[in-house]
Design a protein around this motif. Structure first.
Motif, PDB file in Angstrom:
ATOM      1  N   ASP A  46       0.852  -1.186   0.000  1.00 17.52           N
ATOM      2  CA  ASP A  46       0.000   0.000   0.000  1.00 17.52           C
ATOM      3  C   ASP A  46       0.893   1.243   0.000  1.00 17.52           C
ATOM      4  OD1 ASP A  46      -1.928   1.880   0.201  1.00 17.52           O
ATOM      5  OD2 ASP A  46      -2.634   1.296   2.207  1.00 17.52           O
ATOM      6  N   THR A  47       0.949   1.945  -1.122  1.00 18.82           N
ATOM      7  CA  THR A  47       1.807   3.126  -1.228  1.00 18.82           C
ATOM      8  C   THR A  47       1.359   4.250  -0.300  1.00 18.82           C
ATOM      9  OG1 THR A  47       0.470   3.936  -3.088  1.00 18.82           O
ATOM     10  CG2 THR A  47       2.405   2.608  -3.620  1.00 18.82           C
ATOM     11  N   ARG A  48       0.082   4.226   0.132  1.00 18.38           N
ATOM     12  CA  ARG A  48      -0.400   5.277   1.027  1.00 18.38           C
ATOM     13  C   ARG A  48       0.224   5.175   2.413  1.00 18.38           C
ATOM     14  NH1 ARG A  48      -6.696   4.212   0.451  1.00 18.38           N
ATOM     15  NH2 ARG A  48      -5.822   2.114   0.754  1.00 18.38           N
ATOM     16  N   ALA A  49       0.723   4.005   2.747  1.00 20.23           N
ATOM     17  CA  ALA A  49       1.360   3.825   4.055  1.00 20.23           C
ATOM     18  C   ALA A  49       2.814   4.286   4.072  1.00 20.23           C
ATOM     19  CB  ALA A  49       1.282   2.359   4.476  1.00 20.23           C
ATOM     20  N   LEU A  50       3.366   4.621   2.911  1.00 18.16           N
ATOM     21  CA  LEU A  50       4.760   5.053   2.822  1.00 18.16           C
ATOM     22  C   LEU A  50       4.891   6.535   3.164  1.00 18.16           C
ATOM     23  CD1 LEU A  50       5.805   3.316  -0.533  1.00 18.16           C
ATOM     24  CD2 LEU A  50       6.405   2.588   1.777  1.00 18.16           C
ATOM     25  N   HIS A  51       5.996   6.897   3.794  1.00 17.00           N
ATOM     26  CA  HIS A  51       6.257   8.307   4.051  1.00 17.00           C
ATOM     27  C   HIS A  51       6.523   9.060   2.758  1.00 17.00           C
ATOM     28  CE1 HIS A  51       8.963  11.749   4.679  1.00 17.00           C
ATOM     29  NE2 HIS A  51       8.227  11.973   5.768  1.00 17.00           N
ATOM     30  N   SER A  52       7.238   8.427   1.818  1.00 18.82           N
ATOM     31  CA  SER A  52       7.609   9.056   0.556  1.00 18.82           C
ATOM     32  C   SER A  52       7.128   8.194  -0.598  1.00 18.82           C
ATOM     33  CB  SER A  52       9.127   9.255   0.481  1.00 18.82           C
ATOM     34  OG  SER A  52       9.621   9.921   1.629  1.00 18.82           O
ATOM     35  N   LEU A  53       7.199   8.732  -1.778  1.00 18.87           N
ATOM     36  CA  LEU A  53       6.874   7.945  -2.959  1.00 18.87           C
ATOM     37  C   LEU A  53       7.862   6.794  -3.102  1.00 18.87           C
ATOM     38  CD1 LEU A  53       6.051  10.780  -5.520  1.00 18.87           C
ATOM     39  CD2 LEU A  53       4.434   9.282  -4.336  1.00 18.87           C
ATOM     40  N   PRO A  54       7.442   5.673  -3.681  1.00 14.39           N
ATOM     41  CA  PRO A  54       8.337   4.505  -3.787  1.00 14.39           C
ATOM     42  C   PRO A  54       9.652   4.799  -4.496  1.00 14.39           C
ATOM     43  CG  PRO A  54       6.084   3.890  -4.296  1.00 14.39           C
ATOM     44  CD  PRO A  54       6.082   5.379  -4.166  1.00 14.39           C
ATOM     45  N   ASN A  55       9.610   5.695  -5.492  1.00 16.60           N
ATOM     46  CA  ASN A  55      10.841   5.980  -6.238  1.00 16.60           C
ATOM     47  C   ASN A  55      11.923   6.584  -5.355  1.00 16.60           C
ATOM     48  OD1 ASN A  55       9.718   5.035  -8.590  1.00 16.60           O
ATOM     49  ND2 ASN A  55       9.044   7.052  -9.296  1.00 16.60           N
ATOM     50  N   TYR A  56      11.521   7.336  -4.332  1.00 15.70           N
ATOM     51  CA  TYR A  56      12.517   7.953  -3.448  1.00 15.70           C
ATOM     52  C   TYR A  56      13.297   6.892  -2.675  1.00 15.70           C
ATOM     53  CZ  TYR A  56      10.815  12.691  -4.252  1.00 15.70           C
ATOM     54  OH  TYR A  56      10.486  13.894  -4.816  1.00 15.70           O
ATOM     55  N   LYS A  91       8.953   1.597   5.651  1.00 12.96           N
ATOM     56  CA  LYS A  91       7.877   2.485   5.234  1.00 12.96           C
ATOM     57  C   LYS A  91       7.915   3.838   5.938  1.00 12.96           C
ATOM     58  CE  LYS A  91       4.515   0.516   8.525  1.00 12.96           C
ATOM     59  NZ  LYS A  91       4.333   1.761   9.294  1.00 12.96           N
ATOM     60  N   ASP A  92       8.479   3.929   7.138  1.00 12.42           N
ATOM     61  CA  ASP A  92       8.529   5.202   7.860  1.00 12.42           C
ATOM     62  C   ASP A  92       9.815   5.987   7.612  1.00 12.42           C
ATOM     63  OD1 ASP A  92       6.040   4.715   9.031  1.00 12.42           O
ATOM     64  OD2 ASP A  92       6.957   3.499  10.626  1.00 12.42           O
ATOM     65  N   PHE A  93      10.708   5.435   6.812  1.00 13.98           N
ATOM     66  CA  PHE A  93      11.979   6.124   6.529  1.00 13.98           C
ATOM     67  C   PHE A  93      11.709   7.355   5.653  1.00 13.98           C
ATOM     68  CE2 PHE A  93      15.869   6.608   3.897  1.00 13.98           C
ATOM     69  CZ  PHE A  93      16.746   6.914   4.924  1.00 13.98           C
ATOM     70  N   ARG A  94      12.285   8.487   6.025  1.00  8.94           N
ATOM     71  CA  ARG A  94      12.056   9.748   5.295  1.00  8.94           C
ATOM     72  C   ARG A  94      12.967   9.811   4.061  1.00  8.94           C
ATOM     73  NH1 ARG A  94       9.236  13.508   8.364  1.00  8.94           N
ATOM     74  NH2 ARG A  94       8.788  12.794  10.495  1.00  8.94           N
ATOM     75  N   ALA A  95      12.642   8.988   3.106  1.00 10.97           N
ATOM     76  CA  ALA A  95      13.513   8.851   1.930  1.00 10.97           C
ATOM     77  C   ALA A  95      13.555  10.128   1.106  1.00 10.97           C
ATOM     78  CB  ALA A  95      13.028   7.682   1.069  1.00 10.97           C
ATOM     79  N   ARG A  96      12.404  10.784   0.957  1.00 12.37           N
ATOM     80  CA  ARG A  96      12.387  12.001   0.137  1.00 12.37           C
ATOM     81  C   ARG A  96      13.307  13.071   0.713  1.00 12.37           C
ATOM     82  NH1 ARG A  96       6.886  15.049   0.214  1.00 12.37           N
ATOM     83  NH2 ARG A  96       7.730  15.545   2.288  1.00 12.37           N
TER      84      ARG A  96
END
Length: 490
Positions: free
Chosen positions: A32-42, A185-190
């Protein structure tokens, strides 16, 4: 491992890291991409950049530092007695590197085995002939101390490349493993990726500045060496340019500076009116169809190599002017004795500079707000009055910048001057006589079998530094003019 294979491996590893990082982020979020902090590409970019950028940075730095380190270690193997009186240690080291490269080529072609290359004896083997068989030409016989230094050079270079490959691979794999382990999922990748990209932008800007500083310092130190061998008074205040590699040279910059400024002035006399008028027509009077056809056609001039302009000056413009101004031509007086002259180079250089002036001026004129034109026309001014009294004053700072950019380009031109103006350094007001410029003399002093310990060669660096200061002064003048006139319209 060859360097290009190492770089290719890093790129492949970064691509793999991108896929792994993106997939891991999605897995921790249950798809579920909505559960990610950032977009998957980041998440994928974070892993890719962490595995690629540090390793690639170390690779670049290593490739820059290793030759300097190897040279410093190998140069200690060259005894003072092995340096000829008319040469320097740097020249001997250039022979060492040439022999080392020749041995590498021989091993690569199979003419020598690696062990044979390491055990070659200059007294028992004609190294020059052996390397000549594989297409490596040497100017003289290889002395034993040069061969030993070349063998040591190859050894240190090989060890350095191996160590570099290991260090870069460890960094890349370690970066990939660490960033992959941090991905969830909670990592601030962006945030991390954007900070990393910002750091790359800062590094890119810093490299541009450091490159300029490096160029200045490289010329500055060689200029100091030149003034240690030649009088600065003769360089700045003399009146003759007469280099003589056998000694007693007169190396004054003033005749060269005069030729440079004279030819550049003639070029600006040609390019500025034509380029500016063309820009005014295209931006204010031409319709869309004419502009779409004429502007690209005009800018083609900027893409023509300068050597082609030089041939045009040598074969067309010069002979044409010579026919007009030669004896029996204009008024029956011999105004011009050959095809090379200030006018020949200036006219052709001016043609080359037209797109620099016209394109930049056109962009600046188009940037003037349409409301200023409408206000002028609404008050009853004609279109020509609007252009003269509103548009051009508002665009003046940009136009001045375009003209000074063209002037800097003219001052630094070489090939057109070599083929169109001649090679005579002198003071003269006659535009139909041959003259030369600073850039032409720099090329001449550094061409051929030169001795970098002589003032006749080192003067090229003093000329280059002077040319840099001259163009820097033009840029400072442009900034002053732009700021002075911009205040009237802001």
């Amino acid at each position: 491992m060859p360097t290009y294979w190492l770089v290719l491996s890093l790129l492949v590893l970064a691509a793999v890291g991108y896929v792994l990082g993106r997939n891991r982020a999605l897995q921790t979020a249950g798809g579920d991409t909505r559960a990610l902090h950032s977009l998957p590409n980041y998440y994928g970019l974070n892993v890719a950049l962490t595995s690629l950028v540090p390793a690639l940075g170390v690779l670049i730095v290593w490739m820059l530092v290793q030759p300097v380190f190897v040279d410093s270690r190998v140069s200690t193997l060259i005894p003072d007695s092995a340096v000829p009186e008319d040469a320097t240690l740097d020249l001997v080291m250039s022979d060492v590197r040439r022999v080392a490269d020749g041995l590498d080529e021989a091993v690569e072609q199979g003419a020598l085995t690696p062990s044979e290359a390491r055990q070659l004896d200059a007294e028992a083997t004609d190294i020059r002939a052996r390397l000549g068989e594989v297409g490596v030409a040497l100017g003289s016989d290889v002395r034993p101390e040069v061969l030993r230094a070349a063998q040591r050079y190859r050894q240190l270079t090989s060890v350095g490349k191996t160590a570099m490959s290991i260090v870069v691979a460890v960094l890349a794999l370690g970066g990939l493993a660490w960033s992959y382990s941090q991905t969830h999922k909670d990592f601030r990748a962006r945030n991390v990726v954007e900070k990393g990209v910002l750091a790359l932008l800062v590094v890119a800007a810093s490299l541009a500045i450091l490159t300029t500083i490096g160029i200045v310092f490289s010329m500055f130190f060689e200029t100091i060496n030149f003034f240690g061998l030649h009088s600065w008074k003769d360089f700045f205040f003399g009146s003759t340019w007469a280099p003589n590699f056998r000694g007693d040279s007169e190396l004054s910059i003033l005749p060269l500076l005069w030729g440079t400024l004279y030819i550049s002035f003639v070029a600006l006399l040609v390019s500025v009116p034509i380029g500016l008028f063309a820009a005014i027509y295209l931006s204010e009077y031409a319709n869309g169809a004419t502009r779409s056809f004429a502007k690209p056609l005009l800018e083609i001039l900027a893409g023509i190599p300068t050597i082609v302009y030089g041939l045009f000056a040598l074969l067309t413009v010069g002979p044409m002017l010579a026919d007009v101004f030669a004896k029996g031509g204009l008024l029956g007086v011999e105004w011009m004795t050959g095809a090379t002259s200030v006018v020949t180079a200036g006219v052709v250089m001016g043609i080359m500079l037209i797109p620099f002036v016209s394109s930049l001026s056109d962009d600046i004129i188009n940037a003037v707000p349409q409301s200023m034109r409408d206000g002028s026309l609404g008050l009853g001014a004609t279109q020509s009055e609007t252009v003269r009294q509103v548009v051009l004053p508002a665009a003046l700072p940009g136009i001045v910048g375009a003209i000074l950019l063209a002037a800097s380009r003219a001052i630094g031109e070489t090939m057109i001057v070599v083929m169109g103006a001649g090679a005579i350094a002198k003071f003269s007001l006659n535009p139909l006589e041959s003259m030369t410029t600073i850039t032409t003399r720099i090329v001449s002093q550094l061409t051929g079998d030169t001795d970098f310990a002589s003032p006749e060669t080192l003067v090229a660096f003093a000329l280059g530094l002077t040319l840099f200061v001259l163009t820097l002064g033009l840029n400072v003048l442009a900034l002053y003019i732009v700021r002075k006139y911009r205040e009237q319209y802001e």
